[in-house]
Design a protein around this motif. Structure first.
Motif, short mmCIF file in Angstrom:
data_model
loop_
_atom_site.label_atom_id
_atom_site.label_comp_id
_atom_site.label_asym_id
_atom_site.label_seq_id
_atom_site.Cartn_x
_atom_site.Cartn_y
_atom_site.Cartn_z
N VAL A 144 99.57 -53.85 6.53
CA VAL A 144 99.74 -55.06 5.73
C VAL A 144 99.08 -56.26 6.42
O VAL A 144 98.39 -57.06 5.77
CB VAL A 144 101.24 -55.34 5.48
N LEU A 145 99.30 -56.39 7.72
CA LEU A 145 98.68 -57.49 8.46
C LEU A 145 97.15 -57.38 8.44
O LEU A 145 96.45 -58.39 8.32
CB LEU A 145 99.19 -57.51 9.91
N CYS A 146 96.64 -56.16 8.56
CA CYS A 146 95.19 -55.95 8.49
C CYS A 146 94.65 -56.33 7.11
O CYS A 146 93.56 -56.88 6.98
CB CYS A 146 94.84 -54.50 8.81
N ALA A 147 95.45 -56.03 6.08
CA ALA A 147 95.05 -56.37 4.71
C ALA A 147 94.96 -57.88 4.54
O ALA A 147 93.98 -58.41 3.98
CB ALA A 147 96.04 -55.78 3.71
N VAL A 148 95.96 -58.60 5.04
CA VAL A 148 95.95 -60.07 4.97
C VAL A 148 94.78 -60.63 5.77
O VAL A 148 94.08 -61.55 5.32
CB VAL A 148 97.29 -60.65 5.49
N SER A 149 94.56 -60.06 6.94
CA SER A 149 93.43 -60.47 7.77
C SER A 149 92.11 -60.26 7.04
O SER A 149 91.22 -61.12 7.07
CB SER A 149 93.44 -59.67 9.08
N VAL A 174 92.00 -72.40 15.44
CA VAL A 174 92.90 -71.40 16.02
C VAL A 174 93.94 -72.11 16.89
O VAL A 174 95.13 -71.78 16.85
CB VAL A 174 92.11 -70.37 16.86
N ALA A 175 93.49 -73.10 17.66
CA ALA A 175 94.40 -73.86 18.52
C ALA A 175 95.42 -74.63 17.70
O ALA A 175 96.61 -74.67 18.02
CB ALA A 175 93.60 -74.83 19.40
N VAL A 176 94.96 -75.24 16.60
CA VAL A 176 95.86 -75.98 15.72
C VAL A 176 96.89 -75.03 15.08
O VAL A 176 98.08 -75.35 15.00
CB VAL A 176 95.07 -76.73 14.63
N LEU A 223 82.90 -76.77 2.54
CA LEU A 223 83.01 -75.31 2.46
C LEU A 223 82.91 -74.68 3.85
O LEU A 223 83.61 -73.72 4.16
CB LEU A 223 81.92 -74.75 1.55
N ALA A 224 82.02 -75.22 4.70
CA ALA A 224 81.90 -74.71 6.08
C ALA A 224 83.18 -74.93 6.85
O ALA A 224 83.62 -74.07 7.64
CB ALA A 224 80.72 -75.39 6.78
N LEU A 225 83.82 -76.09 6.63
CA LEU A 225 85.09 -76.38 7.29
C LEU A 225 86.17 -75.41 6.81
O LEU A 225 86.96 -74.89 7.61
CB LEU A 225 85.51 -77.83 6.98
N ALA A 226 86.20 -75.15 5.50
CA ALA A 226 87.16 -74.19 4.96
C ALA A 226 86.90 -72.80 5.54
O ALA A 226 87.84 -72.07 5.88
CB ALA A 226 87.06 -74.15 3.43
N ALA A 227 85.62 -72.44 5.68
CA ALA A 227 85.26 -71.13 6.25
C ALA A 227 85.77 -71.01 7.68
O ALA A 227 86.26 -69.95 8.09
CB ALA A 227 83.75 -70.94 6.20
N ALA A 228 85.66 -72.09 8.46
CA ALA A 228 86.15 -72.08 9.83
C ALA A 228 87.67 -71.88 9.87
O ALA A 228 88.19 -71.15 10.71
CB ALA A 228 85.77 -73.39 10.53
N MET A 229 88.38 -72.53 8.94
CA MET A 229 89.84 -72.40 8.89
C MET A 229 90.25 -70.99 8.47
O MET A 229 91.20 -70.42 9.03
CB MET A 229 90.42 -73.43 7.92
N PHE A 230 89.55 -70.44 7.49
CA PHE A 230 89.86 -69.06 7.06
C PHE A 230 89.64 -68.09 8.22
O PHE A 230 90.42 -67.16 8.43
CB PHE A 230 88.97 -68.67 5.88
N SER A 231 88.56 -68.30 8.97
CA SER A 231 88.27 -67.43 10.10
C SER A 231 89.33 -67.57 11.19
O SER A 231 89.65 -66.61 11.88
CB SER A 231 86.88 -67.77 10.66
N ALA A 232 89.88 -68.78 11.33
CA ALA A 232 90.92 -69.01 12.33
C ALA A 232 92.17 -68.20 11.99
O ALA A 232 92.81 -67.62 12.89
CB ALA A 232 91.26 -70.50 12.39
N VAL A 233 92.54 -68.13 10.71
CA VAL A 233 93.70 -67.31 10.29
C VAL A 233 93.43 -65.84 10.60
O VAL A 233 94.31 -65.14 11.13
CB VAL A 233 93.98 -67.50 8.79
N TYR A 234 92.23 -65.39 10.29
CA TYR A 234 91.82 -64.01 10.60
C TYR A 234 91.96 -63.73 12.10
O TYR A 234 92.45 -62.67 12.51
CB TYR A 234 90.38 -63.81 10.12
N ILE A 256 95.78 -63.62 13.25
CA ILE A 256 96.40 -62.35 12.88
C ILE A 256 95.90 -61.24 13.80
O ILE A 256 96.67 -60.40 14.27
CB ILE A 256 96.12 -62.00 11.41
N GLY A 257 94.60 -61.26 14.08
CA GLY A 257 94.00 -60.25 14.95
C GLY A 257 94.60 -60.24 16.34
O GLY A 257 94.78 -59.18 16.95
#
Length: 306
Positions: free
Chosen positions: A71-76, A110-112, A157-168, A171-172
């Motif tokens: 499940v965590l991998c799916a969310v990631s 990621v730090a935030v 969009l680049a800022l949003a991409a950075a935030m999405f990657s931080a969540v990934y 979780i990782g």
């Protein structure tokens, strides 16, 4: 492979070139951003299949994965899909220099996230580095706002991409404690590919009919940017410190911008260059602070054992 083990610095160079070419390849795709991202992940999964299922250990680890891990991998994987879609669309709206500089702020988010979600603490120098990074991003945004067009939307969009990657990434960090990198990334990439295919269909688009060049771009992204880019950096952690590997990744905005200047004639404005340098400098400062903390934690553990 033994030659590379004796000269691991050459692999750092390969990794930098691999991730730097990602923005360039995307510019050549004729397909919508979500379709280009789907091609990349489908190719990546296809290329990893023989490695994962050809190894008995990987097969056993894959079969032993529990429901929580899956499940965590799916969310990631979903957040990774959001990252690719937002960043690829960013490259369609703004310059390579602006997009790559802003998207490399992932480590800051990621730090935030660590502070807000996981209840962690950030030293004063780390907080200062975050402020510097934000200031650099604002300089880029100001430069792009003055340029007009959709550049500012591309920066968002680049800022949003950075935030999405931080969540990934966050979780990782939790999941990978009990899994190998290969099996973890394979599961995540499968769910990422499924998410991108689903988003393509639900948006009324098709995975076909975009020309062979877009399919080739997806393959190039999978080979160079994923397997010879991000995977190489993971391999380099065996020979270099995490702080050095993280710092080397910051060469991506510089290399990608140089490629864009040569291939597309994208000449960044003075304020854009200054903002990019400040942004990268803030990320580098944070990486050094984090490295120092990791060193002190390791020394404390050794002292406790003694």
């Amino acid at each position: 492979m033994k030659w590379f083990e004796k000269h691991p610095m050459s692999m750092i160079v390969v990794g930098i070139l691999g991730v730097s070419l990602s923005a360039i390849f995307v510019k050549y795709s004729q397909a919508p951003s979500v379709v280009t991202a789907a091609y990349r992940l489908l190719w990546t999964v296809a290329l990893m299949l023989p490695m994962v299922f050809g190894s008995r250990n990987f097969r056993k680890e894959l079969a032993a994965a529990d429901r929580r891990t899956v499940v965590l991998c799916a969310v990631s994987g979903i957040f990774l899909a959001l990252h690719f879609t937002a960043w690829f669309e960013s490259l369609n709206q703004t310059s390579v220099a602006s997009s790559t500089a802003i998207v490399c702020t992932e480590v800051i988010w990621v730090a935030v996230g660590f502070l807000v979600v996981l209840g962690g603490r950030i030293p004063k120098m780390a907080a200062a580095s975050i402020a510097v990074t934000v200031a650099g991003s604002l300089m880029i945004a100001l430069s792009d706002y003055s340029a007009g067009g959709n550049h500012l939307w591309g920066d968002a969009l680049a800022l949003a991409a950075a935030m999405f990657s931080a969540v990934y990434t966050l979780i990782g960090r939790q999941v990978r404690r009990g899994m190998s990198t290969t099996v973890y990334t394979f599961i995540v990439y499968v769910f990422c590919a499924l998410s991108l295919c689903g988003a393509t269909f639900f948006s009324g688009q098709s995975l076909t009919g975009h020309g062979m060049s877009s399919v080739v771009v997806g393959l190039l992204l999978a080979v160079f940017s994923t397997l010879l880019g991000h995977s190489i950096f993971s391999w380099c952690l065996k020979y270099f410190s995490p702080s050095f590997v993280s710092a080397s990744k910051l060469c991506e905005p510089v290399a990608a911008s140089l490629f864009a200047m040569m291939l597309f004639g994208e000449i960044p404005a003075a304020l854009q260059v200054a903002g990019g340098l400040v942004t990268v400098g803030g990320v580098l400062l944070y990486s050094r602070v984090e490295s120092g903390q990791a060193g002190r934690r390791a020394a404390g553990k050794e002292a406790a054992r003694a």
